[in-house]
Enzyme design. Structure first.
Site, PDB file in Angstrom:
ATOM      1  N   HIS A 114     -38.119  -7.627 -13.493  1.00 51.02           N
ATOM      2  CA  HIS A 114     -37.109  -6.597 -13.227  1.00 51.02           C
ATOM      3  C   HIS A 114     -35.944  -6.712 -14.211  1.00 51.02           C
ATOM      4  CE1 HIS A 114     -33.539  -4.915 -11.148  1.00 51.02           C
ATOM      5  NE2 HIS A 114     -34.401  -3.980 -10.789  1.00 51.02           N
ATOM      6  N   TYR A 120     -18.982  21.606 -36.690  1.00 52.25           N
ATOM      7  CA  TYR A 120     -19.158  20.165 -36.807  1.00 52.25           C
ATOM      8  C   TYR A 120     -18.621  19.434 -35.576  1.00 52.25           C
ATOM      9  CZ  TYR A 120     -14.159  19.778 -37.949  1.00 52.25           C
ATOM     10  OH  TYR A 120     -12.798  19.817 -37.902  1.00 52.25           O
ATOM     11  N   MET A 159     -38.690   2.387  -2.411  1.00 50.34           N
ATOM     12  CA  MET A 159     -39.346   1.422  -1.548  1.00 50.34           C
ATOM     13  C   MET A 159     -40.400   0.618  -2.312  1.00 50.34           C
ATOM     14  SD  MET A 159     -41.569   1.846   1.830  1.00 50.34           S
ATOM     15  CE  MET A 159     -43.063   1.619   0.894  1.00 50.34           C
ATOM     16  N   LYS A 168     -46.132   8.262 -10.877  1.00 54.46           N
ATOM     17  CA  LYS A 168     -47.276   7.415 -10.591  1.00 54.46           C
ATOM     18  C   LYS A 168     -48.492   8.257 -10.192  1.00 54.46           C
ATOM     19  CE  LYS A 168     -45.905   3.599  -8.701  1.00 54.46           C
ATOM     20  NZ  LYS A 168     -45.277   2.970  -7.534  1.00 54.46           N
ATOM     21  N   ARG A 182     -47.670   3.523  -1.877  1.00 54.67           N
ATOM     22  CA  ARG A 182     -46.820   3.348  -3.056  1.00 54.67           C
ATOM     23  C   ARG A 182     -45.891   4.537  -3.242  1.00 54.67           C
ATOM     24  NH1 ARG A 182     -51.148   2.568  -7.768  1.00 54.67           N
ATOM     25  NH2 ARG A 182     -49.413   1.413  -8.737  1.00 54.67           N
ATOM     26  N   CYS A 186     -13.025  16.992 -32.245  1.00 49.80           N
ATOM     27  CA  CYS A 186     -12.693  15.638 -32.655  1.00 49.80           C
ATOM     28  C   CYS A 186     -12.339  14.736 -31.480  1.00 49.80           C
ATOM     29  CB  CYS A 186     -11.581  15.632 -33.700  1.00 49.80           C
ATOM     30  SG  CYS A 186     -10.054  16.359 -33.096  1.00 49.80           S
ATOM     31  N   ASN A 226     -10.148  15.555 -25.615  1.00 45.48           N
ATOM     32  CA  ASN A 226      -9.545  14.600 -24.676  1.00 45.48           C
ATOM     33  C   ASN A 226      -8.343  15.243 -23.981  1.00 45.48           C
ATOM     34  OD1 ASN A 226     -11.383  12.909 -25.816  1.00 45.48           O
ATOM     35  ND2 ASN A 226      -9.897  11.701 -26.951  1.00 45.48           N
ATOM     36  N   ASP A 227      -7.413  15.739 -24.811  1.00 48.16           N
ATOM     37  CA  ASP A 227      -6.241  16.377 -24.221  1.00 48.16           C
ATOM     38  C   ASP A 227      -6.604  17.679 -23.515  1.00 48.16           C
ATOM     39  OD1 ASP A 227      -3.632  15.243 -24.218  1.00 48.16           O
ATOM     40  OD2 ASP A 227      -3.786  15.063 -26.397  1.00 48.16           O
ATOM     41  N   GLY A 286     -35.163   0.864  -6.967  1.00 48.41           N
ATOM     42  CA  GLY A 286     -34.354   1.230  -5.813  1.00 48.41           C
ATOM     43  C   GLY A 286     -35.185   1.957  -4.783  1.00 48.41           C
ATOM     44  N   SER A 320      -9.870  22.622 -34.517  1.00 52.77           N
ATOM     45  CA  SER A 320     -10.608  21.435 -34.105  1.00 52.77           C
ATOM     46  C   SER A 320     -10.232  21.167 -32.653  1.00 52.77           C
ATOM     47  CB  SER A 320     -10.234  20.250 -34.991  1.00 52.77           C
ATOM     48  OG  SER A 320     -10.900  19.097 -34.525  1.00 52.77           O
ATOM     49  N   ARG A 377      -4.350  14.592 -39.532  1.00 50.40           N
ATOM     50  CA  ARG A 377      -3.474  15.170 -38.519  1.00 50.40           C
ATOM     51  C   ARG A 377      -2.050  14.695 -38.764  1.00 50.40           C
ATOM     52  NH1 ARG A 377      -4.507  13.582 -32.360  1.00 50.40           N
ATOM     53  NH2 ARG A 377      -3.656  11.593 -33.064  1.00 50.40           N
ATOM     54  N   GLU A 437      -5.936  21.966 -28.132  1.00 48.57           N
ATOM     55  CA  GLU A 437      -5.996  20.938 -27.089  1.00 48.57           C
ATOM     56  C   GLU A 437      -5.098  21.261 -25.904  1.00 48.57           C
ATOM     57  OE1 GLU A 437      -4.686  17.212 -28.805  1.00 48.57           O
ATOM     58  OE2 GLU A 437      -3.489  18.261 -30.287  1.00 48.57           O
ATOM     59  N   ARG A 477     -47.749   4.332 -17.516  1.00 51.09           N
ATOM     60  CA  ARG A 477     -46.582   5.196 -17.719  1.00 51.09           C
ATOM     61  C   ARG A 477     -45.998   4.908 -19.083  1.00 51.09           C
ATOM     62  NH1 ARG A 477     -42.593   2.057 -13.489  1.00 51.09           N
ATOM     63  NH2 ARG A 477     -43.226   0.009 -14.181  1.00 51.09           N
TER      64      ARG A 477
END
Ligand code: ADP
Ligand code: MG
Ligand code: MG
Length: 963
Positions: free
Chosen positions: A481, A940, A131, A50, A120, A920, A857-858, A129, A853, A699, A834, A364
């Site tokens: 809001h 990739y 003031m 601001k 402000r 992957c 996750n694992d 959130g 690859s 796989r 993995e 803004r």
């Protein structure tokens, strides 16, 4: 009427010397006024968004009330000094206040000619959130009379005073807002007034007295009379609001560092509540919902501050201002157009008109929906405002999700009653059970889709809005809001639906005489503002309909822009983008969204189809016996080969017995594989055709075996029912046998159990069957003259020996099929990385791999030792407590898992130059993780089909940020 406007005294002495514009080390307060500012737009971090915007506008000659900004650096000092502003900063502020007073010829707290201020908050990034703004600061029992005399409007003076006491008591003194509101409501009721504008001076005087005594009751203290004390308290409250729960919650959700701090802007007031030629309003230079280039906004006559967004009175569309205040309207339009060109981005602005004179109070970058972001970025390239590269920087990858968002099914919706119509505040569609509080949305949202229904949302509702599928509000306009936050979240929202009668206490919603209890299903259309009864199914978006051939591209202007932006991405990105797809339909969608191959086809998903499950179950049930029989036969045959003549007859007998005993399970096992072979072959052929010669990574089976079998409890229950039947009942025997195998396959820790290539190592027949299906399918495609590029990927390898053996199985089959069918198929064999051990020994493993690859996750699960399925119990707490910066399953843990990946890439490519490497896991579609993969030099990423556009854009932006 005398002047109250924030205008310099005329005929003033020569200009005071101004410090040089720009950053001054150690300076804590920056002035703006009289056409010049010490700060500018580049000083966001120090002055907040601001403050930087006000300074920039001031320097650009835009009418802005003068004031000063206390820096974010001062905010840090404030907390370092235990919640007090260091003396040096306070003195600097005093000097700036004196300067402001001189400029305007009015003094703070002066009963004759009072200067009134707004205080402000303003963080470097826009942040609900923080003031709330305090307006009209400086009023007390004496100055209010001075203001009344000067403006010759006691009504105006007391309206301002009433507002000030209410705001200050709420946000600085912590008096419950509801109590203060109740006084206003009571006053209106007593005066038989519908809106606050109808209250006269006398009523307002009495109301102020009531408010002041509420403050005494609630706080045990008098409301501060001293204007300087008011200012210091308000300023400190802004600083402290940096650490409210609301603000901290928002920062966590949005990854904003806690160290930023907020600036405080102190600014001379201008008055939109000064009568019939005064007004206040907000607007956008283009439609933030659709991106359409039209001047857009709302305003209220004779009003102040946030009246427009608070939904107190219904604001008017800005076009109407052209009639009511033509000159101010023309100027506003010209200034905001100039601001848009200056910033080269759509602006979200706030303004006030005091007796016909326009003042800009904020500008803004406008928050916008994904659809608007796309349209604006592409349009601005066409308008010559942006380069293509800049256009890519203007669309957040995650926003593209919205372009692919579902909409309500147009046929199905006809069967659902239209209950009401509000404003189309944020597009998309949602259906869910209605809830009336943020808490309930969070709670119930864990189990089902919910719609959060509120009169109007406030920053306290952020968590609930996050949890909800859609948001519905009764008051508030397009800039309320709820509307702004929902658009930012990419969530469907219908706002300002005035027909709603919400009873939060009773948890009911009344629409047109009909009652809906909490938990009832409603559907929202965020693009039209309609509220429908029941659970209306959703259908694909414009882009998706074009891609699937149900809509002509020429009838889809959004699609056309989408395609252009995607093409620009492809011009600059280095990372290839593939999709994780298991069936031809997904593969086609992925391809149409730009996937350049399949990075992961999970073959076990193919096994789940109804026509296959029986064969899969037979395979599993017989695998162990078949293997034992085979091993036994092999051992006897080996002995037989080296046996003496006398031993031979005995061994021959034993061999015959082994063959007989194992015969059934071997036959069943092999038979099941034989049944599965043609089904898999057809699957793979479909994938190859859909992917048009791009690489398809398949796989080999990586199953949690027990998932295919019936549940233990179900079997036990069925057995219970058969208890009385004869022991020889074949059904009973079958269940007993299955139950025994289910119990045998039970694992205490399946994630670390009999998974991945471990299965293929023990039962190579399965790997061979899959390889055969792959190569025979490839051969069929190749024979029809089409290109095909299978890549066989061995999962969960921890040691090179596992890969070597599985590779040998696949290669044998490949050679055999190619010879038999007389074709050559270009193929590669690689592995997933993995298991941390594989990452550590990547050089050894690379010797047997054509590609890596990363199964992130694992890899994340095993590196942290966090079970993917169980970490929900503690991981959120870890993130809340700041132990981890975020969920490592969503965004890659670059410091730990990321380092393993870097090392594995380095070691792998050293051992095998040019080794192809991809990802992957879920992280392949996460923009932050993609930036890391770009830096690490991967070839990739692969993600779910609908994430492909997101990944293309993220990859392009990652490439751009490196140049
Ligand atoms: P927010 O961060 O919530 O947008 P602002 O600080 O912009 O809060 O203030 C909200 C509103 O208060 C503004 O849009 C404007 O209407 C009013 N306001 C703020 N400062 C002034 C001022 N100096 N004079 C008149 N109105 C003001
Ligand atoms: Mg606000
Ligand atoms: Mg504002």
């Amino acid at each position: 009427m005398s002047k109250t406007v924030a205008e310099p005294k005329s005929g003033r002495a020569p200009r005071e010397p101004e410090p040089a514009a720009g950053l001054v080390p150690g300076k804590a307060v920056y002035f703006f006024g009289d056409g010049r500012a010490e700060g500018n737009a580049r000083m966001r971090d120090l002055l907040g968004g601001k403050g930087a915007g006000l300074a920039e506008m001031m320097n650009a000659g835009v009418p802005v009330p003068p004031g000063y900004t206390i820096t974010t650096e001062a905010c840090r000092l404030f907390f370092e000094s235990g919640g007090r502003l260091p003396g040096s900063v306070a003195r600097e502020e005093d000097a700036m206040l004196a300067r402001l007073e001189r400029l305007l010829g009015r003094r703070l707290g002066d009963p004759e000619n009072p200067l009134l201020l707004s205080v402000r908050s303003g963080a470097p990034v826009s942040m609900p959130g923080m003031m709330d703004t305090i307006l009209n600061l400086g009023l007390n029992s004496a100055t209010v009379e001075g203001l009344a005399t000067k403006t010759r409007s006691a009504r105006f003076a007391f309206d301002s005073y009433r507002r000030f006491v209410q705001m200050f008591s709420d946000v600085v003194l912590g008096v419950p807002r509801a109590r203060l509101e109740a006084e206003l409501t009571a006053a209106k009721k007593k005066a038989r007034a519908k809106a606050d504008v109808e209250l006269d001076e006398k009523t307002l005087r009495a109301l102020v007295r009531r408010l002041l005594s509420v403050v005494r009751e609630e706080t045990g203290q008098d409301f501060p009379e001293d204007a300087r004390v008011q200012l210091a308290q308000a300023r400190d409250a802004v600083f402290r609001s940096w650490h409210t729960d609301r603000a901290e919650h928002y920062r966590r959700l949005n990854g904003i560092p806690d160290t930023f701090g907020t600036a405080v802007n102190v600014q001379a007031m201008v008055f939109g509540n000064l009568g019939a030629r005064s007004a206040t309003g907000v607007g956008f230079t283009r439609d933030p919902s659709t991106g359409e280039p039209r001047f857009y906004g709302e305003y209220l006559m004779n009003a102040q501050g946030e009246d427009v967004v608070a939904g107190i009175r219904t604001p008017h569309p800005i076009a109407q201002m052209e009639r009511e205040l033509p000159e101010a309207f023309a100027e506003l339009k010209a200034i905001t157009e100039r601001l848009e060109r200056h910033y080269r981005d759509v602006q979200d602005f706030e303004f006030t008109i005091e007796e016909g004179r326009l003042f800009m109070l904020q500008t803004r970058r406008a928050a916008r929906t994904g659809i608007a972001a796309l349209r604006i970025a592409v349009d601005m390239v066409d308008e010559g405002l942006l380069s293509k590269r800049e256009a890519l920087e203007r669309v957040e990858p995650d926003q593209l999700d919205q372009v692919l968002h579902p909409v309500l099914d147009s046929t199905a919706r006809k069967r659902h009653a239209r209950l009401a119509k509000g404003l189309p505040a944020s597009p998309g569609a949602a259906a869910g059970a209605i809830v009336f509080t943020s808490e309930e949305a969070v709670e119930r949202g864990r189990k089902e889709r919910v719609i959060l229904v509120r009169a109007e949302t406030s920053p306290d509702d952020i968590a609930g809005m996050h949890a909800a599928a859609g948001i519905l509000t009764a008051t508030g306009g397009m800039t309320s809001h709820a509307a702004v936050v929902a658009r930012g979240m990419g969530k469907c929202c219908v706002a300002g639906c005035t027909e709603l009668q919400i009873d939060e206490a009773k948890r009911t919603l009344k629409i047109a005489g009909r009652m809906f209890r909490e938990g009832t299903f409603l559907s929202l259309d965020g693009s039209t503002g309609e509220v429908l009864e029941g659970d209306v199914p959703t259908t694909d978006s414009e882009v998706v309909r074009v891609l699937t051939g149900r809509l002509k591209p020429t009838q889809a202007p959004l699609f056309e822009r989408f395609e252009r932006l995607m093409a620009w991405c492809d011009e600059v990105r280095r990372l290839r983008v593939r999709a994780n797809a298991d069936v031809p339909r997904d593969a086609q969608i992925a391809r149409s969204l730009g996937a350049e191959g399949i990075g992961l086809c999970r073959t076990e998903h193919m096994f789940f189809a109804a026509d296959r499950i029986p064969h899969v179950v037979t395979m599993i049930l017989n695998a162990k016996e078949a293997r034992q029989a085979r091993l036994r036969i092999a051992r006897i045959e080996e002995e037989l080969a080296g046996a003496s003549a006398s031993e031979r007859p005995g061994l021959k007998q034993e061999l015959a017995r082994a063959k007989k005993e194992g015969g059934a399970s071997m036959r069943d096992f092999d038979g099941a594989l034989a049944k599965l072979l043609p089904l898999q072959r057809a699957d793979f052929k479909g994938l190859f055709l859909a992917m048009e010669g791009t690489p398809v990574t398949i796989r080999t089976l990586d199953p949690p075996l027990h998932e295919f079998l019936p549940k233990r409890e179900h079997l036990l229950a069925e057995l219970q029912g058969l208890r009385r039947s004869a022991k020889a009942d074949p059904r009973r025997q079958q269940i007993e046998r299955t139950l025994a195998r289910v119990e045998e396959l039970h694992e205490f820790n399946p994630m670390l159990g009999f998974r991945g290539c471990r299965l293929g190592i023990l039962h190579p027949e399965i790997t061979r069957m899959q390889a055969r299906a792959i190569f025979e399918a490839a051969a069929q495609v190749a024979k029809s003259g089409l290109p095909v590029r299978p890549e066989i990927m061995i999962p969960l390898v921890g040691d090179k020996e596992e890969l070597r053996r599985q590779r040998a199985e696949v290669e044998t089959v490949a050679q055999d099929v190619m010879r038999r069918l007389q074709t050559t198929i270009p193929y590669t064999i690689g592995t997933m990385i993995e298991i941390p051990r594989a990452a550590v020994l990547a050089d050894e493993i690379a010797a047997h791999a054509d590609f890596f690859s990363f199964g992130t996750n694992d890899l994340t699960q095993m590196t942290f030792g966090f079970s993917r399925d169980d970490c929900g119990r503690f991981l959120p707490e870890y993130v809340d407590a700041g132990i981890l910066p975020g969920d490592p399953f969503v965004s890659l843990d670059t410091r730990g898992v990321g380092v393993l990946i870097q090392r594995a890439c380095f070691a792998g490519r050293r051992a095998k130059p040019g080794l192809k490497i991809g990802v992957c896991g879920e992280h392949g579609g996460d923009p932050a993780s993609i930036a890391f993969f770009e830096q690490t030099g991967l070839d990739y990423v692969s993600c779910s089909p609908f994430r492909v556009p997101v990944a293309r854009l993220a990859a392009a932006r990652a490439a751009l940020s490196r140049t």
